[in-house]
Design an enzyme around this catalytic site. Sequence first.
Site, PDB file in Angstrom:
ATOM      1  N   GLU A 269      59.998  -5.096  17.889  1.00 38.47           N
ATOM      2  CA  GLU A 269      60.523  -3.944  17.462  1.00 38.47           C
ATOM      3  C   GLU A 269      59.216  -2.889  16.560  1.00 38.47           C
ATOM      4  O   GLU A 269      58.102  -3.771  16.472  1.00 38.47           O
ATOM      5  CB  GLU A 269      60.655  -4.509  15.634  1.00 38.47           C
TER       6      GLU A 269
ATOM      7  N   CYS B 175      59.853   3.411  10.814  1.00 39.52           N
ATOM      8  CA  CYS B 175      60.205   3.623  12.238  1.00 39.52           C
ATOM      9  C   CYS B 175      61.293   3.610  12.188  1.00 39.52           C
ATOM     10  O   CYS B 175      61.247   4.458  12.696  1.00 39.52           O
ATOM     11  CB  CYS B 175      59.664   2.281  12.706  1.00 39.52           C
TER      12      CYS B 175
HETATM   13  P1  NAD Z   1      50.354  -1.810  15.088  1.00 40.39           P
HETATM   14  O1  NAD Z   1      50.368  -1.451  15.975  1.00 40.39           O
HETATM   15  O2  NAD Z   1      48.556  -1.379  15.427  1.00 40.39           O
HETATM   16  O3  NAD Z   1      49.779  -3.882  13.942  1.00 40.39           O
HETATM   17  C1  NAD Z   1      50.976  -4.089  13.758  1.00 40.39           C
HETATM   18  C2  NAD Z   1      50.443  -5.938  14.391  1.00 40.39           C
HETATM   19  O4  NAD Z   1      50.167  -6.069  14.714  1.00 40.39           O
HETATM   20  C3  NAD Z   1      49.868  -5.466  12.803  1.00 40.39           C
HETATM   21  O5  NAD Z   1      48.691  -7.124  12.700  1.00 40.39           O
HETATM   22  C4  NAD Z   1      48.319  -5.734  14.210  1.00 40.39           C
HETATM   23  O6  NAD Z   1      46.684  -6.671  13.324  1.00 40.39           O
HETATM   24  C5  NAD Z   1      48.898  -6.587  14.906  1.00 40.39           C
HETATM   25  N1  NAD Z   1      49.082  -5.974  16.409  1.00 40.39           N
HETATM   26  C6  NAD Z   1      47.804  -5.485  17.219  1.00 40.39           C
HETATM   27  N2  NAD Z   1      47.876  -5.289  17.902  1.00 40.39           N
HETATM   28  C7  NAD Z   1      47.584  -6.319  18.860  1.00 40.39           C
HETATM   29  C8  NAD Z   1      47.910  -7.061  19.974  1.00 40.39           C
HETATM   30  N3  NAD Z   1      47.532  -6.750  20.655  1.00 40.39           N
HETATM   31  N4  NAD Z   1      48.327  -8.744  19.509  1.00 40.39           N
HETATM   32  C9  NAD Z   1      48.644  -9.422  18.437  1.00 40.39           C
HETATM   33  N5  NAD Z   1      48.470  -8.204  17.995  1.00 40.39           N
HETATM   34  C10 NAD Z   1      48.297  -7.056  17.134  1.00 40.39           C
HETATM   35  O7  NAD Z   1      51.169  -1.014  13.822  1.00 40.39           O
HETATM   36  P2  NAD Z   1      50.756   0.008  12.691  1.00 40.39           P
HETATM   37  O8  NAD Z   1      50.059   0.036  12.909  1.00 40.39           O
HETATM   38  O9  NAD Z   1      50.668  -1.713  11.661  1.00 40.39           O
HETATM   39  O10 NAD Z   1      52.506  -0.476  12.825  1.00 40.39           O
HETATM   40  C11 NAD Z   1      52.962   1.137  12.255  1.00 40.39           C
HETATM   41  C12 NAD Z   1      53.484   0.945  13.264  1.00 40.39           C
HETATM   42  O11 NAD Z   1      54.733  -0.220  13.420  1.00 40.39           O
HETATM   43  C13 NAD Z   1      55.014   2.523  13.815  1.00 40.39           C
HETATM   44  O12 NAD Z   1      54.332   2.213  15.353  1.00 40.39           O
HETATM   45  C14 NAD Z   1      56.396   1.291  13.399  1.00 40.39           C
HETATM   46  O13 NAD Z   1      57.179   2.436  14.248  1.00 40.39           O
HETATM   47  C15 NAD Z   1      56.079   0.411  13.492  1.00 40.39           C
HETATM   48  N6  NAD Z   1      56.830  -0.771  12.923  1.00 40.39           N
HETATM   49  C16 NAD Z   1      58.225  -0.293  13.655  1.00 40.39           C
HETATM   50  C17 NAD Z   1      59.203  -1.341  13.060  1.00 40.39           C
HETATM   51  C18 NAD Z   1      60.849  -1.422  13.746  1.00 40.39           C
HETATM   52  O14 NAD Z   1      61.279  -2.346  12.814  1.00 40.39           O
HETATM   53  N7  NAD Z   1      61.006  -1.553  14.951  1.00 40.39           N
HETATM   54  C19 NAD Z   1      59.481  -1.766  11.806  1.00 40.39           C
HETATM   55  C20 NAD Z   1      58.499  -0.795  10.738  1.00 40.39           C
HETATM   56  C21 NAD Z   1      56.893  -0.799  11.705  1.00 40.39           C
END
Ligand code: NAD
Length: 483
Positions: free
Chosen positions: A250, A284
């Site tokens: 997501e 998002c």
């Molecule tokens: P992010 O991708 O930086 O991090 C999200 C999570 O993933 C965190 O727990 C982080 O530690 C972990 N993570 C990051 N890279 C990783 C990797 N390579 N391997 C394993 N874990 C990893 O995102 P963020 O800044 O925390 O959140 C914002 C983003 O989330 C925005 O782009 C937003 O659109 C998206 N989002 C999407 C939805 C949806 O349902 N589509 C909902 C909420 C947020």
Amino acid sequence: MQTYDSFFIGGKWVTPSGTGTLDVISPATEEVVGQVPDATSADMDRAVEAAREAFDLGPWPRMSPAERADIMASVSAAITERMDEFARLITSENGCPYSFSIMGQVFAATAVLDFFTGLTREFPFEEIRQGMMGPTLVRHEPVGVVAGIIPWNVPLFITMLKMAPALASGSTMVLKPAPETPLDANVLAGILDDAGLPAGVVNIVPAGREVGEHLVRHPDVDKVSFTGSTAAGRKIGGICGEQLKRCTLELGGKSASIICEDADLATVIPGLLPAAIMNNGQACVAQTRILAPRSRYAEVRDALAEAVAAYKVGDPMDPETECGPLVAERQRERVEGYIAKGRQEGATLVVGGGRPAGFDRGFYVEPTLFADVDNSMTIAREEIFGPVLALIPYETESDAVAIANDSDYGLSGSVWTSDVERGIEVARQVRTGTYTVNGFGMDFSSPFGGFKNSGVGRELGPEGLGAFLEDKSICLPGDYQAG
Ligand code: NAD
């Protein structure tokens, strides 16, 4: 200040293998409001081992669906009892307005859990089908050990989008909260334990990216359910692809809201704005591209400008606040970078663009409206994740649909019209996973997820449970009669 010195693994609070810590910083006060240990790969291995054992040998996958549902219902009741505490805690972690915290973070989490609890009671986990070759026993079995990886923007709700169907299916889980918002997950751990969830079914291990990636790669993890940025999703999807691991992603969005020529602006603006600036713009599904017909462009711009300027910025704990601070200094820098880019590329700054007066601390940015935006500009293409709106003119309705579809993303969208059938026709043409006519919403009993770069797979609805199931067919002798 909430301080934890251990991880919830295997139904116990266990001592970390390392000495690193994660500080939780209030985006409103810039003060440290909590601290948890920062997991190492060794801690993650212990959590996966506990989840594996609970799946392979423990009672959870072997319980009846009704027994699982009873425990899930107790968890929901306990969260509801502590709704105010959860809402305040999440607001202290990520700065979202208290009113959004109550509805969008906590109530929404329990509603998701309640939906999957009901589904657990009625879902046909096993059925006999009279097939072309004879009777077949079709089973929908739990997928196994799930890694749930959570972003900071809606931590408890997104946790439930993964945990509720995982529990419903009989799977077990390692949950990795984001480093910014680990506290609410630890409160949830206590609730799961009190509700009688067997040891190891859910294990909670806050960590950063590297250790998160270790979890994704772990050979004992059967499925990864990730919510976060498209960049991280690409990486995680690549690893899962190599390992042929089940994976739901997501990701980000850049959703368009189409205001039709016949729309009543007096109802559109109050409905649209909270959907555009929801969670301080850090959602998002935020409707950040606003498409207005050329014939009514000035009228829409002026009405929006007035409403954006009046949007109440303030202390996120104040129930009257509509827009609080961004999650972190780095996020504010990123959003300010996009505002500068909008100006450089020739969009007209109508409202905001700076830091609000009167806040000498906290990562605040003014709610901002750009007009005369072309859909090729950076502020129309990239996910800003802040309270920054782009007003884009269109000539005809098919032109509006083409602009909405001219995006790398396809997560959400809306159309505003006095003719609902016309709105449904527009909705049919927009390539996005969730859409609303005259409003904004997502229905927890219907699938949610993204087209294009917004993700792979679906959460919510029976489809969301399906993402945590392995389907198995057992072909039976032709004369088989159920015993
Ligand atoms: P992010 O991708 O930086 O991090 C999200 C999570 O993933 C965190 O727990 C982080 O530690 C972990 N993570 C990051 N890279 C990783 C990797 N390579 N391997 C394993 N874990 C990893 O995102 P963020 O800044 O925390 O959140 C914002 C983003 O989330 C925005 O782009 C937003 O659109 C998206 N989002 C999407 C939805 C949806 O349902 N589509 C909902 C909420 C947020």
